[in-house]
Motif scaffolding. Structure first.
Motif, PDB file in Angstrom:
ATOM      1  N   UNK A 146      -3.157  12.450   0.826  1.00  0.00           N
ATOM      2  CA  UNK A 146      -3.364  11.251   1.643  1.00  0.00           C
ATOM      3  C   UNK A 146      -3.132   9.981   0.840  1.00  0.00           C
ATOM      4  N   UNK A 147      -3.585   9.980  -0.394  1.00  0.00           N
ATOM      5  CA  UNK A 147      -3.379   8.810  -1.248  1.00  0.00           C
ATOM      6  C   UNK A 147      -1.887   8.546  -1.436  1.00  0.00           C
ATOM      7  N   UNK A 148      -1.142   9.589  -1.739  1.00  0.00           N
ATOM      8  CA  UNK A 148       0.302   9.433  -1.929  1.00  0.00           C
ATOM      9  C   UNK A 148       0.987   8.985  -0.648  1.00  0.00           C
ATOM     10  N   UNK A 149       0.589   9.560   0.487  1.00  0.00           N
ATOM     11  CA  UNK A 149       1.206   9.168   1.752  1.00  0.00           C
ATOM     12  C   UNK A 149       0.955   7.697   2.017  1.00  0.00           C
ATOM     13  N   UNK A 150      -0.277   7.246   1.825  1.00  0.00           N
ATOM     14  CA  UNK A 150      -0.591   5.846   2.089  1.00  0.00           C
ATOM     15  C   UNK A 150       0.115   4.904   1.121  1.00  0.00           C
ATOM     16  N   UNK A 151       0.279   5.309  -0.128  1.00  0.00           N
ATOM     17  CA  UNK A 151       1.016   4.483  -1.076  1.00  0.00           C
ATOM     18  C   UNK A 151       2.494   4.388  -0.695  1.00  0.00           C
ATOM     19  N   UNK A 152       3.070   5.494  -0.263  1.00  0.00           N
ATOM     20  CA  UNK A 152       4.487   5.508   0.087  1.00  0.00           C
ATOM     21  C   UNK A 152       4.775   4.778   1.396  1.00  0.00           C
ATOM     22  N   UNK A 153       3.810   4.723   2.290  1.00  0.00           N
ATOM     23  CA  UNK A 153       4.018   4.116   3.601  1.00  0.00           C
ATOM     24  C   UNK A 153       3.241   2.814   3.788  1.00  0.00           C
ATOM     25  N   UNK A 154       2.816   2.201   2.710  1.00  0.00           N
ATOM     26  CA  UNK A 154       2.007   0.978   2.801  1.00  0.00           C
ATOM     27  C   UNK A 154       2.751  -0.147   3.516  1.00  0.00           C
ATOM     28  N   UNK A 155       4.042  -0.206   3.348  1.00  0.00           N
ATOM     29  CA  UNK A 155       4.828  -1.259   3.983  1.00  0.00           C
ATOM     30  C   UNK A 155       4.893  -1.064   5.498  1.00  0.00           C
ATOM     31  N   UNK A 156       4.926   0.171   5.952  1.00  0.00           N
ATOM     32  CA  UNK A 156       5.091   0.465   7.375  1.00  0.00           C
ATOM     33  C   UNK A 156       3.761   0.668   8.099  1.00  0.00           C
TER      34      UNK A 156
END
Length: 88
Positions: free
Chosen positions: A9-19
Motif C-alpha cells: 500500500x505504501x508503494x502504491x500510494x507513493x507511485x500514484x500520489x500525483x493521480x
C-alpha cells in the motif's frame, strides 16, 4: 494486515500520489493514528489514563478496519479503490 500488505500500500500510494493525492493523505492519516495507538497505549497505561489507553488500543485496529470498509464500499460501487489490487 501483514507487513507485506503495508509495504504494498505504501508503494502504491507513493507511485500514484500525483493521480490520487486524497487517497495518499487518507492512508497516511490512518497510519499516523495507528502509530499513535502503538506509542500512546503504553504511555497511557504508565500514567494511569485508562480511557486513553482503551482508545489507543482501538487505534491499533484502524488500518485493518479502514481497508475492510474501503473494500466493502468498493464492492458496493460507492467508492473506487484502485489500490485493492496491491493487497493481493
Amino acid at each position: 494486515m501483514t507487513l507485506d500488505q503495508f509495504q504494498a500500500l505504501k508503494l502504491w500510494h507513493q507511485q500514484h500520489a500525483q493521480f490520487a493525492p486524497l487517497e495518499k493523505e487518507a492512508w497516511e492519516a490512518v497510519v499516523t493514528l495507528w502509530l499513535i495507538g502503538c506509542v500512546g497505549g503504553p504511555v497511557a497505561l504508565l500514567i494511569g489514563r485508562g480511557f486513553i489507553a482503551a482508545l489507543t488500543f482501538a487505534l491499533l485496529f484502524l488500518p485493518r478496519a479502514y481497508v475492510w470498509l474501503r473494500r466493502r464500499l468498493h464492492r458496493a460501487g460507492i467508492v473506487r479503490c484502485d489500490w485493492m489490487a496491491a493487497l493481493r
